[in-house]
Design a protein around this motif. Sequence first.
Motif, short mmCIF file in Angstrom:
data_model
loop_
_atom_site.label_atom_id
_atom_site.label_comp_id
_atom_site.label_asym_id
_atom_site.label_seq_id
_atom_site.Cartn_x
_atom_site.Cartn_y
_atom_site.Cartn_z
N LEU A 83 -11.12 90.50 27.83
CA LEU A 83 -9.88 90.12 27.13
C LEU A 83 -9.96 90.49 25.65
N TRP A 84 -11.10 90.23 25.04
CA TRP A 84 -11.31 90.55 23.62
C TRP A 84 -11.23 92.05 23.38
N VAL A 85 -11.87 92.83 24.27
CA VAL A 85 -11.85 94.29 24.12
C VAL A 85 -10.44 94.83 24.26
N LEU A 86 -9.72 94.39 25.28
CA LEU A 86 -8.36 94.88 25.50
C LEU A 86 -7.42 94.44 24.38
N LEU A 94 0.79 96.52 23.33
CA LEU A 94 1.18 95.59 24.38
C LEU A 94 1.26 94.17 23.84
N SER A 95 2.11 93.37 24.44
CA SER A 95 2.21 91.97 24.06
C SER A 95 0.97 91.21 24.55
N ARG A 96 0.77 90.04 23.98
CA ARG A 96 -0.37 89.22 24.38
C ARG A 96 -0.28 88.87 25.86
N GLN A 97 0.91 88.57 26.33
CA GLN A 97 1.08 88.22 27.74
C GLN A 97 0.65 89.36 28.65
N ARG A 98 1.03 90.58 28.31
CA ARG A 98 0.65 91.72 29.15
C ARG A 98 -0.84 92.01 29.07
N ILE A 99 -1.44 91.78 27.93
CA ILE A 99 -2.88 91.99 27.79
C ILE A 99 -3.64 91.00 28.66
N LEU A 101 -2.53 89.55 31.43
CA LEU A 101 -2.34 89.96 32.82
C LEU A 101 -3.18 91.19 33.14
N LEU A 102 -3.24 92.14 32.23
CA LEU A 102 -4.03 93.34 32.44
C LEU A 102 -5.51 93.00 32.59
N THR A 103 -5.99 92.05 31.81
CA THR A 103 -7.39 91.61 31.92
C THR A 103 -7.68 91.05 33.30
N ILE A 104 -6.83 90.16 33.77
CA ILE A 104 -7.03 89.53 35.08
C ILE A 104 -6.99 90.57 36.20
N ALA A 149 -3.42 80.18 36.44
CA ALA A 149 -3.24 79.61 35.10
C ALA A 149 -2.29 80.46 34.26
N TYR A 150 -2.36 81.76 34.44
CA TYR A 150 -1.45 82.68 33.74
C TYR A 150 0.00 82.39 34.15
N CYS A 151 0.24 82.24 35.44
CA CYS A 151 1.59 81.94 35.92
C CYS A 151 2.06 80.57 35.42
N ARG A 152 1.17 79.62 35.40
CA ARG A 152 1.51 78.27 34.93
C ARG A 152 1.92 78.30 33.47
N HIS A 153 1.23 79.10 32.66
CA HIS A 153 1.48 79.14 31.22
C HIS A 153 2.73 79.93 30.86
#
Length: 328
Positions: A83-86, A94-99, A101-104, A149-153
């Motif tokens: 997550l930190w690297v991306l 990219l927005s934080r939300q997309r980053i 999701l991309l990490t996961i 957790a991503y979907c919940r947030h």
Amino acid sequence: MNFWTRRWFRTLPNYYLVLGGLILVTLLRAWRSGLPDTLPDGGTLARYFIFIQNFAQPVPNFFPETWSLAIEEWSYITLPLLLWVLHSTLSNRLSRQRIVLLTILTVIIGTNLYRFIIALQIPISAGEVEFRGMVTTRLDAISYGVLGAYCRHYFPTYWTNDGLRRRLLVVGLILTMLTALSSSVVALYFYHKLGIQPAYTFYKRTFYFLITGVNMALLLPFMDGWRTPSRQWTQLGITRFVTHISLISYSMYLLNLTPVMLNVIERIPTTSATVGWLKVGFFWGVVLVLSTLLYKFFEKPVTELRERLSAKEPTQLISERVNERMSE
């Protein structure tokens, strides 16, 4: 660093205490008997201290249940680092939300591709059991929960929708039952009889873990909203019992197999069915008592130390997120 501090204060002290206790007991037993100890060699034993006992190979026989804890700990390392690297490289595009999701998805898709490639290289005759317990082949295990957790947030209105929760619960339960039945011993007999066991073995090496992870993720919205116990459950003490088991579950995980079952229960001869059932009761009694003591006098006090060394993780009520999205 704050996440690692809080997470490792929760998991590492208990683990190292039980690991050290097992090593000590094994050495004392060897000293008393005059026989060589049954510890693995120094190099293998050292792997347990940095959670690489099953990194790319099956876990050794000493403390074998820790295969899942090693997967958990490496997930705690890789997910935040990725997550930190991306975020460092893509935050301008990219927005934080997309980053997030991309990490996961990178972990989930990457691990599944790796499993698929490895499954093609290892002969089918080698079976599928080893795929379950190695870090490199199961690094996606926790990511399905992180996806929840991503979907919940980010999608709180969908997450808290009662109708959607119930539909996802039904779908998740049906898929879970079908997955369990398709992997049962009875089904395995029919696969062998029909001559399709090699295909089943390949499935258990690859897509089985993905399907299981998705099934569990589908249950999360409903379970997350299931908070208020019934009055009858409370009066019967069921709520208190379930809560207590949830609190001591990590201690139970560490104590039940090698420390209690293998080092205590299995040393008692089973001379009859009655003795066998008494051993079952004795096992559960010892596990519950020792786990409660370990939680109360060590795990809980040590975990609470993290409050002095780290900031509490930021929280945000779902209702606040709902109101925010509605105002937008």
